[in-house]
Scaffold this active site. Structure first.
Site, PDB file in Angstrom:
ATOM      1  N   ASP A  78      42.858  48.894 -51.741  1.00  0.00           N
ATOM      2  CA  ASP A  78      42.219  47.901 -52.095  1.00  0.00           C
ATOM      3  C   ASP A  78      41.279  48.171 -53.409  1.00  0.00           C
ATOM      4  OD1 ASP A  78      42.791  46.076 -49.860  1.00  0.00           O
ATOM      5  OD2 ASP A  78      41.573  46.928 -48.554  1.00  0.00           O
TER       6      ASP A  78
ATOM      7  N   ASP B  85      48.871  48.859 -41.394  1.00  0.00           N
ATOM      8  CA  ASP B  85      49.551  47.957 -42.601  1.00  0.00           C
ATOM      9  C   ASP B  85      48.819  48.167 -43.516  1.00  0.00           C
ATOM     10  OD1 ASP B  85      51.251  46.447 -44.267  1.00  0.00           O
ATOM     11  OD2 ASP B  85      51.097  44.712 -42.750  1.00  0.00           O
TER      12      ASP B  85
ATOM     13  N   THR C  39      57.111  45.511 -42.028  1.00  0.00           N
ATOM     14  CA  THR C  39      58.560  45.851 -41.209  1.00  0.00           C
ATOM     15  C   THR C  39      58.456  47.143 -40.660  1.00  0.00           C
ATOM     16  OG1 THR C  39      59.432  44.031 -42.886  1.00  0.00           O
ATOM     17  CG2 THR C  39      61.088  45.559 -41.258  1.00  0.00           C
TER      18      THR C  39
ATOM     19  N   ILE D  67      59.878  39.782 -52.054  1.00  0.00           N
ATOM     20  CA  ILE D  67      58.901  38.819 -52.321  1.00  0.00           C
ATOM     21  C   ILE D  67      59.441  37.209 -52.333  1.00  0.00           C
ATOM     22  CG2 ILE D  67      56.921  37.979 -53.631  1.00  0.00           C
ATOM     23  CD1 ILE D  67      56.474  40.867 -54.833  1.00  0.00           C
TER      24      ILE D  67
ATOM     25  N   GLU E 163      62.381  36.312 -51.172  1.00  0.00           N
ATOM     26  CA  GLU E 163      63.345  35.986 -49.975  1.00  0.00           C
ATOM     27  C   GLU E 163      62.194  35.809 -48.736  1.00  0.00           C
ATOM     28  OE1 GLU E 163      65.762  39.749 -48.659  1.00  0.00           O
ATOM     29  OE2 GLU E 163      64.520  39.231 -46.676  1.00  0.00           O
ATOM     30  N   ARG E 164      60.915  36.494 -48.860  1.00  0.00           N
ATOM     31  CA  ARG E 164      60.003  36.298 -47.677  1.00  0.00           C
ATOM     32  C   ARG E 164      59.384  35.012 -48.038  1.00  0.00           C
ATOM     33  NH1 ARG E 164      55.186  40.467 -47.409  1.00  0.00           N
ATOM     34  NH2 ARG E 164      55.026  39.802 -49.658  1.00  0.00           N
TER      35      ARG E 164
ATOM     36  N   THR F 207      53.550  48.646 -52.563  1.00  0.00           N
ATOM     37  CA  THR F 207      53.245  47.583 -53.393  1.00  0.00           C
ATOM     38  C   THR F 207      53.791  46.264 -52.348  1.00  0.00           C
ATOM     39  OG1 THR F 207      53.283  46.398 -55.217  1.00  0.00           O
ATOM     40  CG2 THR F 207      55.446  47.081 -54.558  1.00  0.00           C
TER      41      THR F 207
ATOM     42  N   GLY G 161      55.504  43.375 -50.722  1.00  0.00           N
ATOM     43  CA  GLY G 161      56.840  43.205 -50.423  1.00  0.00           C
ATOM     44  C   GLY G 161      57.782  44.349 -50.294  1.00  0.00           C
ATOM     45  N   VAL G 162      57.322  45.390 -50.395  1.00  0.00           N
ATOM     46  CA  VAL G 162      58.150  46.802 -50.360  1.00  0.00           C
ATOM     47  C   VAL G 162      58.749  47.043 -49.004  1.00  0.00           C
ATOM     48  CG1 VAL G 162      56.269  48.409 -49.995  1.00  0.00           C
ATOM     49  CG2 VAL G 162      58.421  48.901 -51.394  1.00  0.00           C
TER      50      VAL G 162
HETATM   51  N1  ADP Z   1      64.587  47.705 -44.667  1.00  0.00           N
HETATM   52  C1  ADP Z   1      64.656  46.431 -45.148  1.00  0.00           C
HETATM   53  N2  ADP Z   1      65.668  46.004 -45.483  1.00  0.00           N
HETATM   54  C2  ADP Z   1      65.825  44.712 -45.847  1.00  0.00           C
HETATM   55  N3  ADP Z   1      64.949  43.742 -46.049  1.00  0.00           N
HETATM   56  C3  ADP Z   1      63.556  44.313 -45.558  1.00  0.00           C
HETATM   57  C4  ADP Z   1      63.373  45.483 -45.255  1.00  0.00           C
HETATM   58  N4  ADP Z   1      62.127  45.702 -44.954  1.00  0.00           N
HETATM   59  C5  ADP Z   1      61.589  44.398 -45.107  1.00  0.00           C
HETATM   60  N5  ADP Z   1      62.434  43.520 -45.705  1.00  0.00           N
HETATM   61  C6  ADP Z   1      62.219  42.252 -46.106  1.00  0.00           C
HETATM   62  O1  ADP Z   1      61.224  42.343 -47.348  1.00  0.00           O
HETATM   63  C7  ADP Z   1      60.635  41.453 -47.238  1.00  0.00           C
HETATM   64  C8  ADP Z   1      58.915  41.926 -47.204  1.00  0.00           C
HETATM   65  O2  ADP Z   1      58.790  42.835 -46.244  1.00  0.00           O
HETATM   66  P1  ADP Z   1      57.420  43.018 -45.717  1.00  0.00           P
HETATM   67  O3  ADP Z   1      57.723  44.103 -44.318  1.00  0.00           O
HETATM   68  O4  ADP Z   1      56.622  41.706 -45.231  1.00  0.00           O
HETATM   69  O5  ADP Z   1      56.673  43.810 -46.761  1.00  0.00           O
HETATM   70  P2  ADP Z   1      55.066  43.927 -47.211  1.00  0.00           P
HETATM   71  O6  ADP Z   1      54.472  44.017 -45.757  1.00  0.00           O
HETATM   72  O7  ADP Z   1      55.223  45.419 -47.910  1.00  0.00           O
HETATM   73  O8  ADP Z   1      54.569  43.127 -47.913  1.00  0.00           O
HETATM   74  C9  ADP Z   1      60.585  40.616 -45.851  1.00  0.00           C
HETATM   75  O9  ADP Z   1      61.418  39.441 -46.107  1.00  0.00           O
HETATM   76  C10 ADP Z   1      61.282  41.662 -45.031  1.00  0.00           C
HETATM   77  O10 ADP Z   1      62.267  40.868 -44.136  1.00  0.00           O
HETATM   78  N1  LIG Z   2      42.910  44.022 -51.688  1.00  0.00           N
HETATM   79  C1  LIG Z   2      43.491  42.870 -52.389  1.00  0.00           C
HETATM   80  N2  LIG Z   2      43.342  42.272 -53.276  1.00  0.00           N
HETATM   81  C2  LIG Z   2      44.076  41.207 -53.505  1.00  0.00           C
HETATM   82  N3  LIG Z   2      45.182  40.934 -52.882  1.00  0.00           N
HETATM   83  C3  LIG Z   2      45.520  41.408 -51.717  1.00  0.00           C
HETATM   84  C4  LIG Z   2      44.701  42.775 -51.268  1.00  0.00           C
HETATM   85  N4  LIG Z   2      45.320  43.475 -50.188  1.00  0.00           N
HETATM   86  C5  LIG Z   2      46.251  42.462 -49.877  1.00  0.00           C
HETATM   87  N5  LIG Z   2      46.407  41.549 -50.912  1.00  0.00           N
HETATM   88  C6  LIG Z   2      47.353  40.398 -51.166  1.00  0.00           C
HETATM   89  C7  LIG Z   2      48.657  40.754 -51.382  1.00  0.00           C
HETATM   90  C8  LIG Z   2      49.644  39.873 -50.787  1.00  0.00           C
HETATM   91  O1  LIG Z   2      49.904  38.469 -51.408  1.00  0.00           O
HETATM   92  C9  LIG Z   2      48.822  39.664 -49.398  1.00  0.00           C
HETATM   93  C10 LIG Z   2      49.455  40.644 -48.283  1.00  0.00           C
HETATM   94  O2  LIG Z   2      49.979  41.886 -48.824  1.00  0.00           O
HETATM   95  P1  LIG Z   2      51.426  42.486 -48.174  1.00  0.00           P
HETATM   96  O3  LIG Z   2      51.711  43.815 -49.349  1.00  0.00           O
HETATM   97  O4  LIG Z   2      52.401  41.637 -48.181  1.00  0.00           O
HETATM   98  O5  LIG Z   2      51.075  42.976 -47.075  1.00  0.00           O
HETATM   99  O6  LIG Z   2      47.664  40.093 -49.368  1.00  0.00           O
END
Ligand code: ADP
Ligand SMILES: Nc1ncnc2c1ncn2[C@H]1C[C@H](O)[C@@H](COP(=O)(O)O)O1
Length: 227
Positions: free
Chosen positions: A96, A90, A27, A151, A153-154, A20, A22-23
């Site tokens: 989707d 990623d 990273t 979410i 924090e990012r 999901t 922000g997970v």
């Molecule tokens: N292992 C971790 N420990 C702590 N914070 C993390 C970790 N992995 C990611 N984060 C933080 O969580 C937030 C979301 O990470 P991100 O990799 O952008 O998620 P996603 O790509 O799934 O949306 C970012 O602020 C990132 O720095």
């Molecule tokens: N297929 C999608 N439909 C709607 N929104 C989407 C889709 N794929 C990614 N997203 C959105 C969700 C997040 O706001 C950003 C990036 O996703 P992330 O999980 O942080 O890489 O795009």
């Protein structure tokens, strides 16, 4: 011996990171690519021309956004195919359709006609030789509170101002989706079992599991071909 050789990870592997918003997918993508010297395929968020509009008005923009993501992902799939693998991706194309398009259709923020058009397009694109299914889909999971904290924090404004009920529904849909997913082998990893920020070597147990999984699934595939 490098880490890829140490953990017997073939250099043409395709590994997709799912989970999901922000997970921690991006990273993890960076950390794995760095450890394995693989190429990356990222979702481009900053240059996405529809994303902000979409968060402001789901109904108006959901179809446009889905078609945009589909086209972007398909181009990435084609690139991975042309390079012959060696990629960390990623987010998967399966999310989707299985999560986002479905959720917006079922919530009435995408019309049936648009959903059917999107689904037809998706099926036509995925049933082609350009579509390499990954060797492994790594599914990142954690508690809902941890995900929402990340979410926030990012700090992407459009996500911060989206109600928690949206993220909660997505979180629950992800849990059901992964329990029924069977397009390729899955490795589930809980985000509390590693910390890539503070302990760089916490990637190694993950590499060990990846190597084991890919070896096993390739053995399976070759048995299927011999049959
Ligand atoms: N292992 C971790 N420990 C702590 N914070 C993390 C970790 N992995 C990611 N984060 C933080 O969580 C937030 C979301 O990470 P991100 O990799 O952008 O998620 P996603 O790509 O799934 O949306 C970012 O602020 C990132 O720095
Ligand atoms: N297929 C999608 N439909 C709607 N929104 C989407 C889709 N794929 C990614 N997203 C959105 C969700 C997040 O706001 C950003 C990036 O996703 P992330 O999980 O942080 O890489 O795009």
């Amino acid at each position: 011996m490098n880490l890829r050789e140490k953990y017997l990870i073939p250099n043409d592997s395709i590994i997709t990171i799912a989970g999901t918003v922000g997970v921690g997918k991006s990273t993890m993508t960076k950390a794995l690519a760095n450890a394995l010297q693989f190429k990356t395929s990222f979702e481009k968020v900053d240059t996405n021309p529809y994303l902000e509009n979409f968060y402001a008005d789901f109904e108006r923009w959901s179809f446009h956004l889905q078609v945009y993501f589909l086209a972007e992902r398909f181009k990435e799939q084609k690139k991975i195919f042309e390079y012959g693998g060696g990629f960390i991706q990623d987010r998967s194309i399966y999310e989707d359709t299985g999560i986002f398009a479905k959720m917006h259709y079922e919530n009435g923020t995408m019309s049936k006609t648009d959903y059917d058009t999107y689904t037809n397009l998706f099926e036509a694109m995925v049933m082609t030789p350009y579509f390499p299914h990954p060797d492994l889909l790594i599914y990142l999971e954690g508690s809902f509170d941890e995900v929402v904290d990340r979410i926030q924090e990012r700090g992407r404004e459009m996500e911060k101002s989206t109600p928690n009920s949206y993220w909660e529904e997505m979180y629950n849909r992800y849990s059901n989706w992964i329990d029924n997913f069977n397009a390729c082998p899955i490795l589930r990893i809980n985000i509390s079992d590693y910390d890539l920020m503070k302990k760089e070597d916490s990637i190694e147990p993950i590499l060990e599991k990846i190597g084991h999984f890919i070896q096993q699934s390739r053995r399976w595939k070759s048995r299927e071909i011999i049959k």
